[in-house]
Motif scaffolding. Structure first.
Motif, PDB file in Angstrom:
ATOM      1  N   VAL A   1       0.840  -1.199   0.000  1.00  0.00           N
ATOM      2  CA  VAL A   1       0.000   0.000   0.000  1.00  0.00           C
ATOM      3  C   VAL A   1       0.875   1.249   0.000  1.00  0.00           C
ATOM      4  N   LEU A   2       1.966   1.201   0.764  1.00  0.00           N
ATOM      5  CA  LEU A   2       2.864   2.358   0.830  1.00  0.00           C
ATOM      6  C   LEU A   2       3.418   2.730  -0.539  1.00  0.00           C
ATOM      7  N   VAL A   3       3.790   1.735  -1.321  1.00  0.00           N
ATOM      8  CA  VAL A   3       4.483   2.005  -2.594  1.00  0.00           C
ATOM      9  C   VAL A   3       3.558   1.846  -3.786  1.00  0.00           C
ATOM     10  N   LYS A   4       2.276   1.799  -3.542  1.00  0.00           N
ATOM     11  CA  LYS A   4       1.331   1.569  -4.637  1.00  0.00           C
ATOM     12  C   LYS A   4       1.351   2.735  -5.612  1.00  0.00           C
ATOM     13  N   ALA A   5       1.768   2.447  -6.842  1.00  0.00           N
ATOM     14  CA  ALA A   5       1.913   3.504  -7.845  1.00  0.00           C
ATOM     15  C   ALA A   5       0.697   3.589  -8.761  1.00  0.00           C
ATOM     16  N   LYS A   6      -0.003   2.461  -8.962  1.00  0.00           N
ATOM     17  CA  LYS A   6      -1.167   2.417  -9.845  1.00  0.00           C
ATOM     18  C   LYS A   6      -2.379   1.939  -9.044  1.00  0.00           C
ATOM     19  N   LYS A   7      -3.554   2.026  -9.669  1.00  0.00           N
ATOM     20  CA  LYS A   7      -4.770   1.630  -8.968  1.00  0.00           C
ATOM     21  C   LYS A   7      -4.852   0.119  -8.774  1.00  0.00           C
ATOM     22  N   LEU A   8      -4.419  -0.625  -9.787  1.00  0.00           N
ATOM     23  CA  LEU A   8      -4.391  -2.086  -9.695  1.00  0.00           C
ATOM     24  C   LEU A   8      -2.964  -2.549  -9.470  1.00  0.00           C
ATOM     25  N   TYR A   9      -2.795  -3.525  -8.600  1.00  0.00           N
ATOM     26  CA  TYR A   9      -1.461  -4.088  -8.396  1.00  0.00           C
ATOM     27  C   TYR A   9      -1.030  -4.826  -9.657  1.00  0.00           C
ATOM     28  N   ASP A  10       0.264  -4.913  -9.876  1.00  0.00           N
ATOM     29  CA  ASP A  10       0.795  -5.507 -11.106  1.00  0.00           C
ATOM     30  C   ASP A  10       0.292  -6.925 -11.338  1.00  0.00           C
ATOM     31  N   GLU A  11       0.272  -7.736 -10.279  1.00  0.00           N
ATOM     32  CA  GLU A  11      -0.167  -9.121 -10.462  1.00  0.00           C
ATOM     33  C   GLU A  11      -1.631  -9.196 -10.865  1.00  0.00           C
ATOM     34  N   ARG A  12      -2.453  -8.261 -10.344  1.00  0.00           N
ATOM     35  CA  ARG A  12      -3.854  -8.246 -10.727  1.00  0.00           C
ATOM     36  C   ARG A  12      -4.017  -7.786 -12.168  1.00  0.00           C
ATOM     37  N   LEU A  13      -3.241  -6.804 -12.556  1.00  0.00           N
ATOM     38  CA  LEU A  13      -3.290  -6.314 -13.934  1.00  0.00           C
ATOM     39  C   LEU A  13      -2.871  -7.413 -14.901  1.00  0.00           C
ATOM     40  N   ASP A  14      -1.830  -8.158 -14.576  1.00  0.00           N
ATOM     41  CA  ASP A  14      -1.381  -9.266 -15.438  1.00  0.00           C
ATOM     42  C   ASP A  14      -2.481 -10.314 -15.583  1.00  0.00           C
TER      43      ASP A  14
END
Length: 478
Positions: A236-249
């Motif tokens: 959560v601290l380093v979240k750069a986008k709305k969806l986490y990378d693994e979810r986007l993949d």
């Protein structure tokens, strides 16, 4: 100086017989006795040697009187005790002698036993004085040594605490490398702003003066204001986008699978109708399907950015609600979970409401951590200062929704520097650095809607406090 035997004694009298009698008698008692017939010779002896006790006649014609001699002796050797002897004793004379520094007063004619008794009293008094002096000197040395020890211990404790604070900041930044240097920069800016407040002669803060201890208190609160982030999940601290990378993949993989499923279904449908393989038709179908997939992926990518979400893009997201894919079990399931679309519809930033609450909880974590530290009385305000640095004057801050009267001045100063550093920082993965000029404009806008302290920002800008950290994790001033 301690007494050592034989103890030197000086007899001063212009009558030779009396002088010699006293010299011989006291020598027989074990004293080192010398005689002088007048004040001048007595002073010569005093300047070359220390006499703990000096017997002197009061009236000595042709030179110094006994009182004048004792005054001169006191100037040369103040530790010597004087005993006056006189045949013209009056109560007034005795009082004057004692007032002018004589230890004792003996009337002539006297018995030898009176001389010995007076000498013993004088030597006992002398001994007590020297012992007291020695005690005072030893006490001073002890106090000085203890003081140095305490100062050394204080310095050790301060170095230890500085090390603890630095280690704490390192721990914070290890959890969130993207904000590396933020705590140190905020501390430098807030201390600079507090010092500038001290130099402001008028206005709302014209009478406000932060002491050196209060400045130190502000520095510690600023360095540790984000320590509570150690209690926030790193993702959560380093979240750069709305969806986490693994979810986007996973979503992209489902879209690819959906393309293959569409192609499979069309081919099976054609074969079931007895149609022969048509390469061109299949290629055109594949092209249309891939175009749709690319459109959806582009929509997801645009929506996934933490910038302000345009209304037309938000409306397009509605078209994704009914998309399905075939699960390995054979069931058809929605391609986008409702939680995925909720995240993509976030109007600004990358955090969901729950994630934002988790981030905001770092302030409470910080306060709880800081209240566990046994601060000295002078630094007792550190937890409260750090606790209120995200509060806003109009009550729209967090975590307690405080309004202006309840927010410490120190916290108001830190709020200005914290927002400024967050805006200009060039190392945040979820946003680009904002120029100094634009950052100051944003701060002024927040003052206008009563979020930040107007006077604090005025001093921040007029004293050019922001220049203290130029080039350190931020763009140069425009």
């Amino acid at each position: 100086m301690p007494l050592t035997t034989p103890i030197p004694i000086l007899i001063v009298d212009d009558e030779a017989d009396l002088r010699n009698l006293l010299v011989e008698a006291l020598t027989d008692e074990g004293y080192a006795v010398e005689g002088a017939e007048d004040g001048a010779k007595a002073l010569d002896l005093v300047r070359s040697k220390h006499f703990p006790v000096i017997f002197t006649d009061l009236n000595m014609p042709g030179g110094l009187s006994g009182l004048e001699l004792l005054r001169a002796v006191h100037d040369s050797d103040p530790k010597s005790l004087g005993i006056l002897m006189t045949g013209y004793a009056t109560t007034e004379a005795a009082i004057q002698a004692l007032k002018r520094g004589a230890y004792d007063f003996i009337q002539k004619p006297f018995k030898l036993v009176e001389i010995e008794a007076s000498l013993e009293r004088a030597l006992e008094h002398y001994r007590l004085l020297r012992e007291n002096e020695e005690y005072q000197q030893n006490l001073e040395h002890m106090v000085e040594a203890r003081t140095q020890e305490i100062l050394g211990l204080k310095n050790d404790i301060e170095r230890l605490f500085e090390g603890f604070v630095n280690a704490s900041v390192t721990a914070i930044e290890a959890r969130d490398p993207s904000t590396s240097g933020h705590s140190s920069r905020v501390a430098e800016l807030t201390v600079g702003l507090a010092e500038a407040v001290n130099m402001t002669p008028n206005g709302p803060y014209g009478q406000l003066q932060f002491t050196p201890i209060q400045i130190r208190e502000i520095r510690y609160a600023s360095l540790l204001h984000d320590f509570g982030k150690v209690g926030v999940r790193e993702q959560v601290l380093v979240k750069a986008k709305k969806l986490y990378d693994e979810r986007l993949d996973s979503i992209y993989q489902r879209l690819h699978q959906r393309t293959l499923e569409a192609m499979r279904d069309r081919v099976l449908e054609a074969w079931s109708q007895g149609q022969s393989f048509d390469h061109g038709r299949l290629e055109a179908l594949l092209h249309r399907q891939e175009e749709e997939t690319r459109r959806i992926m582009d929509l997801v990518r645009r929506s996934n950015e933490p910038t302000v979400l345009p209304q037309e893009v938000a409306r397009e997201l509605d078209s994704l609600e009914d998309l399905t894919y075939q699960h390995w079990s054979g069931d058809h399931r929605v391609l986008f979970e409702p939680s995925d679309l909720d995240l993509l519809r976030i109007p600004k930033g990358s955090l969901s409401a729950e994630e934002r609450e988790e981030i905001e909880s770092h302030v409470t974590h910080t306060y709880r951590f800081l209240t566990q530290i046994p601060w000295t009385t002078e630094l007792a305000g550190v937890p409260d200062i750090a606790y209120a640095h995200h509060e806003r004057l109009n009550g729209r801050g967090y975590p307690r929704k405080l309004t202006e009267p309840d927010i410490p001045i120190q916290s108001r100063l830190m709020a200005v520097t914290d927002v400024y550093d967050a805006l200009t920082a060039a190392d945040r993965p979820y946003k680009a650095a904002v120029s100094v000029e634009r950052s100051l404009e944003i701060l002024e806008q927040e003052v206008k809607v009563n979020l930040l302290d107007k006077e604090a920002l005025r001093i921040f800008i007029e004293a050019r406090i922001y220049e203290r950290t130029l080039g350190r994790g931020r763009p140069a001033a425009s």
